[in-house]
Design a protein around this motif. Structure first.
Motif, PDB file in Angstrom:
ATOM      1  N   ASN A 153       0.822  -1.212   0.000  1.00  0.00           N
ATOM      2  CA  ASN A 153       0.000   0.000   0.000  1.00  0.00           C
ATOM      3  C   ASN A 153       0.853   1.259   0.000  1.00  0.00           C
ATOM      4  O   ASN A 153       0.662   2.151  -0.812  1.00  0.00           O
ATOM      5  CB  ASN A 153      -0.927  -0.028   1.218  1.00  0.00           C
ATOM      6  CG  ASN A 153      -1.890   1.136   1.223  1.00  0.00           C
ATOM      7  OD1 ASN A 153      -2.496   1.428   0.191  1.00  0.00           O
ATOM      8  ND2 ASN A 153      -2.007   1.804   2.350  1.00  0.00           N
ATOM      9  N   CYS A 154       1.844   1.342   0.929  1.00  0.00           N
ATOM     10  CA  CYS A 154       2.604   2.598   1.071  1.00  0.00           C
ATOM     11  C   CYS A 154       4.081   2.438   0.744  1.00  0.00           C
ATOM     12  O   CYS A 154       4.819   3.416   0.724  1.00  0.00           O
ATOM     13  CB  CYS A 154       2.435   3.172   2.476  1.00  0.00           C
ATOM     14  SG  CYS A 154       3.341   2.279   3.743  1.00  0.00           S
ATOM     15  N   CYS A 164       0.583  -3.460   7.945  1.00  0.00           N
ATOM     16  CA  CYS A 164       1.689  -2.505   7.868  1.00  0.00           C
ATOM     17  C   CYS A 164       1.665  -1.608   9.097  1.00  0.00           C
ATOM     18  O   CYS A 164       0.635  -1.016   9.413  1.00  0.00           O
ATOM     19  CB  CYS A 164       1.553  -1.660   6.602  1.00  0.00           C
ATOM     20  SG  CYS A 164       2.743  -0.312   6.502  1.00  0.00           S
TER      21      CYS A 164
HETATM   22 ZN   LIG Z   1       2.006   0.564   4.495  1.00  0.00          ZN
END
Ligand SMILES: [Zn+2]
Length: 679
Positions: A153-154, A164
């Motif tokens: 995602n990041c 995360c």
């Molecule tokens: Zn993340």
């Protein structure tokens, strides 16, 4: 709570606190739960109810298996050692179990099979094939947290396979970029494997009814509503070999997931109690049993205890819990407990310096019925104990006792000086009891302390010490002090679930058998009491502050702070700079664990011509001290001596690895001798 409505008298109650994981020592966070539970159990017994308290170590799963491997011992050896430590720590905190077992017990295996087979024949078990990360070097399937990689995602590196820590996203290990097995540091492959699922979704309607019956606190019910609205997912209760646990019947190579067999450990521990008493298992677990079953847990394991667990019991044809009571976490000086900040306080560390009742009192004074976190503020801990226990409670007894033993040879007067005051103290017992019952210990303590203030004011006003100067006042002094001691006695009865030792010493002082709650209503008059002995001493604030130990927090005298294996090299140094480090071969002459430290071993090291040294090395999780004696290691011999809480470390033992159980001492080839220079 709703179970009040249905309760019979006397009640028959079975109580558990959550199972401590055999992967580490008992710490303040778990002590909060054990103390909360133990106070409630002692309260019920003091009220005349039948109450049994059972618990066990939670011993299964991959982390235990890998930790035992790293220590070079069997998983059973590891969990037996931890079990001894856990039992000792909890006993020293005055936690009074009726049985304390282990989930790795034959009784638990038999019960796991019984419940599983009941669920299977009722149609609540399904087989499904899933794709899972597999470590080809370690030859094992990898749980989600044993795969790390880049967050999809990041993009943050070094995140676990389930969520995360940077952005909070949740996903599966297959979603990670550049996934790596934390066991072998290799890239995992994906393999199909057949797993066994418990059909939690089939229980949704009944679980909702159970939750709204008052079986959980209101704030917890709201949290569960969120989960219901997301829909209940079926639950994978199997794990592939190698796994430390129980094999599933008719499924070779498949093991019960630790979270399936852990709560069944409550039943197993109770079975062990039944085996040596007249108790009957079915009286407490058969469907429709009129007894009560209460679980005490931390709020982090609600999903397991308030959803899976009642559903498993119901599906297997057993009774559901009467109530699940959740509490918050312990923070230290406003922050999460942290090993690196030195605020990860173990039970042993606390108990090495302080009486168990002080922490029991402090926790009780701050524990409400909700799931808020409880902050242990060390300065407040000192002032609260010194003010409440020493300054208020014990003060009542110590101010009055001397006049009775000197003036009347220990005899209490035949009547009460202030019957109305006495009656108010007795009447307060019911609201204090109600506060204990609903786990509002803070409310109970507040009421008791207000009564303490009243009792002290009474003595302040009557001034027995000044009356006693005139022998003509002897009867008045005896009467005032008899009243004061009777007030103290009521308060000690009310505090007995929290302060069992002070209560026991007070029972001796009054020369009475063990106090029931109802004994508060009956004044003690005309009898002879024993000489007064001090019941509590003041806390030294300096010693309390030392509970948090920034020195012990940094890894001392072993490897420098854990550097990842891929850390870049540091700036170059000259050969002269390197030559300033006096590296020597050392021989370990003796090694022992340091009492009060989770990390340290105390090594006595022979360095040939340089003599012998004491070195504290942070390798306890990685090495059994008994196996170190006679080993050659490499030592920094000219490191400035470092004063630590346990003594002075005069050197550093060199080790490689990220830390914890993953530390590896350096050793010379054979032929090297103690004292030789390493260059
Ligand atoms: Zn993340």
């Amino acid at each position: 709570m709703a179970y009040f409505a249905a309760m019979t008298s006397p009640r028959r109650i079975l109580v558990t606190s959550a199972l401590p994981y055999a992967n580490g020592p008992i710490h303040l966070g778990y002590l909060l739960e054990a103390v909360q539970t133990d106070i409630w159990v002692r309260f019920q017994k003091q009220r005349g109810h039948e109450c049994h308290y059972v618990c066990a170590d939670d011993t299964h799963g991959t982390p235990i298996m890998l930790k035992a491997q790293a220590e070079g011992i069997s998983a059973v050896e590891l969990i037996e050692r931890v079990n001894r430590e856990h039992r000792r720590d909890l006993a020293d905190m005055l936690i009074e179990f009726d049985n304390y077992g282990s989930t790795h017990a034959p009784e638990n295996e038999a019960l796991c099979d019984r419940l599983y087979l009941a669920l299977r024949s009722a149609g609540f078990i399904e087989r499904r094939s899933i794709s899972q990360a597999y470590d080809e070097r370690a030859n094992m399937f990898l749980p989600d947290r044993y795969v790390k990689g880049i967050c999809p995602n990041c993009g943050t590196a070094d995140q676990y396979g389930d969520s995360c820590e940077s952005c909070g996203a949740t996903y599966t290990p297959a979603d990670l970029k550049d996934p790596v097995s934390v066991v072998s540091n290799t890239q995992p492959v994906w393999r199909e494997s057949e797993h066994y699922f418990f059909r939690l979704s089939a229980f949704e309607a009944n679980l909702k009814a159970w939750v709204s019956s008052g079986a959980v606190q209101e704030s917890v019910a709201r949290k569960l509503e969120e989960w219901f609205s997301q829909g209940l997912k079926d639950w994978d209760i199997s794990r592939d070999a190698p796994y430390f646990g129980f094999e599933i019947p008719d499924a070779p190579g498949k093991f019960f997931y630790v979270w399936f067999d852990a709560p069944i450990g409550y039943l197993a521990s109770f079975t062990q109690l039944c085996a040596r008493t007249a108790l009957e298992f079915e009286d407490f677990f058969a469907l429709g049993a009129a007894t009560e079953l209460h679980h005490f847990i931390g709020k982090d394991i609600l999903y397991f205890h308030a959803l899976f667990w009642p559903a498993v019991l119901e599906g297997a044809g057993l009774r559901r819990p009467t109530a699940v009571h959740a509490h918050g976490f312990v923070t230290i000086n406003g922050q999460k407990m942290s090993k690196s900040r030195g605020t990860f306080i173990t039970a042993r560390r606390y108990l090495d310096s302080f009486p168990p009742e002080y922490l029991r009192y402090y926790f009780a004074a701050k524990l409400g019925p909700g799931i808020d976190d409880l902050d242990m503020n060390l300065a407040e801990f000192t002032t609260r104990l010194n003010s409440d226990i020493v300054g208020k409670l014990v003060n009542i007894a110590s101010r009055c006792a001397g006049f009775i033993s000197r003036g009347t040879e220990g005899r209490l007067s035949p009547g009460l000086a202030e019957p109305a005051l006495q009656a108010r103290f007795v009447a307060a017992g019911e609201s204090i009891a109600a506060a204990y019952e609903r786990l509002d210990y803070a409310g109970a303590v507040r009421e008791i302390m207000e009564l303490c203030d009243e009792a002290n004011q009474y003595i302040d006003q009557r001034k027995p010490w000044s009356l006693a100067k005139d022998p003509g006042n002897a009867a008045a002094v005896q009467s005032i002090c008899t009243q004061g001691l009777n007030l103290y006695r009521i308060l000690a009865i009310y505090l007995k679930p929290i302060l069992p030792l002070i209560a026991a010493k007070s029972e001796q002082f009054f020369d009475e058998p063990a106090w029931a709650w109802a004994d508060a209503a009956r004044p003690l008059l005309g009898t002879i009491i024993r000489p007064y002995e001090p019941l509590a001493t003041r806390l030294d604030p300096k010693r309390v502050l030392a509970l948090v130990d920034p020195v012990g927090a940094t890894p001392p005298a072993a490897a420098p702070p854990a550097a990842p294996p891929t850390a870049p090299p540091t700036a170059p140094i000259s050969i002269e700079e390197f030559a300033r480090v006096d590296l020597r071969v050392g021989e370990i002459l003796a090694a022992r664990a340091v009492e009060g430290s989770d990390k340290l071993l105390h090594l006595r090291v022979g360095l040939g011509e340089l003599g012998e040294r004491d070195i504290f090395a942070g390798i306890r999780a990685a090495y059994d001290p008994a196996k170190l004696v006679g080993r050659l290691i490499v030592v920094v011999a000219n490191l400035a001596p470092r004063k630590m809480r346990f003594g002075t470390s005069a050197g550093m033992a060199l080790a490689a690895g990220p830390g914890g159980a993953d530390l590896f001492l350096l050793a010379p080839d054979s032929g090297a001798a103690a004292g030789m220079r390493v260059k």
